[in-house]
Design a protein around this motif. Structure first.
Motif, PDB file in Angstrom:
ATOM      1  N   GLU A   8      50.849  42.260  48.043  1.00 58.03           N
ATOM      2  CA  GLU A   8      49.604  41.578  47.684  1.00 58.03           C
ATOM      3  C   GLU A   8      48.713  41.388  48.913  1.00 58.03           C
ATOM      4  OE1 GLU A   8      46.634  39.723  45.413  1.00 58.03           O
ATOM      5  OE2 GLU A   8      48.294  41.036  44.869  1.00 58.03           O
ATOM      6  N   VAL A   9      49.310  41.089  50.056  1.00 63.86           N
ATOM      7  CA  VAL A   9      48.537  40.942  51.296  1.00 63.86           C
ATOM      8  C   VAL A   9      47.800  42.247  51.604  1.00 63.86           C
ATOM      9  CG1 VAL A   9      48.696  40.602  53.805  1.00 63.86           C
ATOM     10  CG2 VAL A   9      50.023  39.151  52.247  1.00 63.86           C
ATOM     11  N   ILE A  10      48.506  43.360  51.508  1.00 63.25           N
ATOM     12  CA  ILE A  10      47.893  44.667  51.778  1.00 63.25           C
ATOM     13  C   ILE A  10      46.812  44.972  50.744  1.00 63.25           C
ATOM     14  CG2 ILE A  10      48.328  47.155  51.831  1.00 63.25           C
ATOM     15  CD1 ILE A  10      51.091  46.432  53.094  1.00 63.25           C
ATOM     16  N   ASN A  11      47.066  44.677  49.469  1.00 66.42           N
ATOM     17  CA  ASN A  11      46.051  44.894  48.434  1.00 66.42           C
ATOM     18  C   ASN A  11      44.805  44.061  48.689  1.00 66.42           C
ATOM     19  OD1 ASN A  11      47.593  46.752  47.020  1.00 66.42           O
ATOM     20  ND2 ASN A  11      48.453  45.214  45.650  1.00 66.42           N
ATOM     21  N   ARG A  12      44.990  42.805  49.085  1.00 65.49           N
ATOM     22  CA  ARG A  12      43.857  41.934  49.375  1.00 65.49           C
ATOM     23  C   ARG A  12      43.062  42.491  50.562  1.00 65.49           C
ATOM     24  NH1 ARG A  12      43.851  36.866  47.225  1.00 65.49           N
ATOM     25  NH2 ARG A  12      42.989  35.862  49.072  1.00 65.49           N
ATOM     26  N   ALA A  13      43.762  42.928  51.596  1.00 65.64           N
ATOM     27  CA  ALA A  13      43.088  43.485  52.768  1.00 65.64           C
ATOM     28  C   ALA A  13      42.316  44.751  52.398  1.00 65.64           C
ATOM     29  CB  ALA A  13      44.100  43.781  53.870  1.00 65.64           C
ATOM     30  N   ARG A  14      42.954  45.644  51.656  1.00 65.98           N
ATOM     31  CA  ARG A  14      42.281  46.892  51.267  1.00 65.98           C
ATOM     32  C   ARG A  14      41.077  46.640  50.359  1.00 65.98           C
ATOM     33  NH1 ARG A  14      47.751  50.428  50.605  1.00 65.98           N
ATOM     34  NH2 ARG A  14      47.710  51.309  52.713  1.00 65.98           N
ATOM     35  N   SER A  15      41.099  45.563  49.606  1.00 63.56           N
ATOM     36  CA  SER A  15      39.980  45.269  48.706  1.00 63.56           C
ATOM     37  C   SER A  15      38.691  44.986  49.474  1.00 63.56           C
ATOM     38  CB  SER A  15      40.312  44.082  47.795  1.00 63.56           C
ATOM     39  OG  SER A  15      40.222  42.857  48.504  1.00 63.56           O
ATOM     40  N   LYS A  16      38.783  44.707  50.755  1.00 58.95           N
ATOM     41  CA  LYS A  16      37.606  44.384  51.564  1.00 58.95           C
ATOM     42  C   LYS A  16      37.133  45.549  52.438  1.00 58.95           C
ATOM     43  CE  LYS A  16      37.209  40.360  49.867  1.00 58.95           C
ATOM     44  NZ  LYS A  16      36.129  40.132  48.918  1.00 58.95           N
ATOM     45  N   ILE A  17      37.830  46.690  52.393  1.00 57.46           N
ATOM     46  CA  ILE A  17      37.377  47.862  53.143  1.00 57.46           C
ATOM     47  C   ILE A  17      36.036  48.303  52.567  1.00 57.46           C
ATOM     48  CG2 ILE A  17      37.851  50.287  53.676  1.00 57.46           C
ATOM     49  CD1 ILE A  17      40.846  49.550  53.688  1.00 57.46           C
ATOM     50  N   ASP A  18      35.074  48.527  53.439  1.00 55.91           N
ATOM     51  CA  ASP A  18      33.713  48.944  53.061  1.00 55.91           C
ATOM     52  C   ASP A  18      32.967  47.902  52.227  1.00 55.91           C
ATOM     53  OD1 ASP A  18      33.977  51.419  54.375  1.00 55.91           O
ATOM     54  OD2 ASP A  18      34.900  52.325  52.604  1.00 55.91           O
ATOM     55  N   ASP A  19      33.388  46.652  52.268  1.00 50.63           N
ATOM     56  CA  ASP A  19      32.697  45.590  51.536  1.00 50.63           C
ATOM     57  C   ASP A  19      31.534  45.082  52.386  1.00 50.63           C
ATOM     58  OD1 ASP A  19      31.822  43.243  50.300  1.00 50.63           O
ATOM     59  OD2 ASP A  19      33.837  42.622  49.735  1.00 50.63           O
ATOM     60  N   SER A  20      30.316  45.395  51.987  1.00 48.61           N
ATOM     61  CA  SER A  20      29.135  45.009  52.775  1.00 48.61           C
ATOM     62  C   SER A  20      28.805  43.525  52.662  1.00 48.61           C
ATOM     63  CB  SER A  20      27.925  45.842  52.353  1.00 48.61           C
ATOM     64  OG  SER A  20      27.636  45.618  50.981  1.00 48.61           O
ATOM     65  N   ASN A  21      29.445  42.805  51.722  1.00 47.13           N
ATOM     66  CA  ASN A  21      29.218  41.365  51.595  1.00 47.13           C
ATOM     67  C   ASN A  21      29.973  40.563  52.645  1.00 47.13           C
ATOM     68  OD1 ASN A  21      27.526  41.522  49.285  1.00 47.13           O
ATOM     69  ND2 ASN A  21      29.356  41.902  48.056  1.00 47.13           N
ATOM     70  N   LEU A  22      30.935  41.181  53.285  1.00 50.20           N
ATOM     71  CA  LEU A  22      31.742  40.506  54.294  1.00 50.20           C
ATOM     72  C   LEU A  22      31.127  40.790  55.664  1.00 50.20           C
ATOM     73  CD1 LEU A  22      34.326  38.813  54.230  1.00 50.20           C
ATOM     74  CD2 LEU A  22      35.590  40.881  54.743  1.00 50.20           C
ATOM     75  N   VAL A  23      30.576  39.765  56.285  1.00 49.53           N
ATOM     76  CA  VAL A  23      29.862  39.930  57.547  1.00 49.53           C
ATOM     77  C   VAL A  23      30.638  39.241  58.662  1.00 49.53           C
ATOM     78  CG1 VAL A  23      27.711  39.468  58.776  1.00 49.53           C
ATOM     79  CG2 VAL A  23      27.664  40.014  56.334  1.00 49.53           C
ATOM     80  N   THR A  83      47.009  33.924  52.869  1.00 49.67           N
ATOM     81  CA  THR A  83      47.134  32.610  52.236  1.00 49.67           C
ATOM     82  C   THR A  83      46.106  32.329  51.154  1.00 49.67           C
ATOM     83  OG1 THR A  83      45.643  31.451  53.752  1.00 49.67           O
ATOM     84  CG2 THR A  83      47.954  31.675  54.445  1.00 49.67           C
ATOM     85  N   GLY A  84      45.012  33.084  51.152  1.00 43.27           N
ATOM     86  CA  GLY A  84      43.926  32.804  50.217  1.00 43.27           C
ATOM     87  C   GLY A  84      42.926  31.795  50.744  1.00 43.27           C
ATOM     88  N   MET A  85      43.180  31.222  51.931  1.00 42.37           N
ATOM     89  CA  MET A  85      42.239  30.266  52.508  1.00 42.37           C
ATOM     90  C   MET A  85      40.967  30.980  52.944  1.00 42.37           C
ATOM     91  SD  MET A  85      44.484  27.683  54.882  1.00 42.37           S
ATOM     92  CE  MET A  85      42.997  26.881  55.441  1.00 42.37           C
ATOM     93  N   LYS A  86      39.825  30.479  52.465  1.00 36.48           N
ATOM     94  CA  LYS A  86      38.531  31.058  52.807  1.00 36.48           C
ATOM     95  C   LYS A  86      37.909  30.279  53.963  1.00 36.48           C
ATOM     96  CE  LYS A  86      37.808  31.884  47.929  1.00 36.48           C
ATOM     97  NZ  LYS A  86      37.018  31.561  46.765  1.00 36.48           N
ATOM     98  N   PRO A  87      37.197  30.995  54.848  1.00 35.53           N
ATOM     99  CA  PRO A  87      36.472  30.277  55.890  1.00 35.53           C
ATOM    100  C   PRO A  87      35.371  29.430  55.253  1.00 35.53           C
ATOM    101  CG  PRO A  87      36.385  32.662  56.254  1.00 35.53           C
ATOM    102  CD  PRO A  87      37.056  32.436  54.953  1.00 35.53           C
ATOM    103  N   ALA A  88      35.097  28.270  55.815  1.00 36.08           N
ATOM    104  CA  ALA A  88      34.056  27.392  55.292  1.00 36.08           C
ATOM    105  C   ALA A  88      32.676  28.037  55.467  1.00 36.08           C
ATOM    106  CB  ALA A  88      34.094  26.049  56.014  1.00 36.08           C
TER     107      ALA A  88
END
Length: 108
Positions: free
Chosen positions: A65-80, A97-102
């Motif tokens: 799941e960690v690897i799947n979560r990481a791969r889901s953000k490859i080429d994601d232009s919304n992540l700056v 962990t699923g913790m998002k930055p504030a």
């Protein structure tokens, strides 16, 4: 190359070529999956975050799941990338962990 304090998800190792495949969040290219030369030292991080201590496996996603979560953000232009607010460490923390930055967008 990984800088001395770079946080990354290790996906695979190749002992014959002394390389590791990682997924990491970079300033220049966003989230990338790539093979890099293995150089000592590489450490496994035990996570301690303000307000919560992750000490047991049940607090973390399983490795697939960690690897799947990481791969889901490859080429994601919304992540700056932001050196202080949204960097390689916050990316790996979200993957594990699923913790998002504030106050940062781009995470589900």
């Amino acid at each position: 190359m990984l800088h001395p304090r770079c946080h990354a998800i290790v996906v695979e190792t190749n002992e014959y070529t002394d390389q590791i495949k990682v997924i990491r969040f970079t300033y220049a290219n966003g989230v990338v999956e790539e093979w890099l030369p293995f150089k000592q030292p590489i450490y496994k991080v035990v996570s301690h975050y303000v307000g919560r201590l992750y000490t047991v496996d049940s607090d973390l996603f399983d490795p697939d799941e960690v690897i799947n979560r990481a791969r889901s953000k490859i080429d994601d232009s919304n992540l700056v990338y932001h050196i202080a607010l949204n960097n390689c460490k916050t990316f790996v923390r979200w993957c594990k962990t699923g913790m998002k930055p504030a106050d940062v967008s781009g995470y589900d």
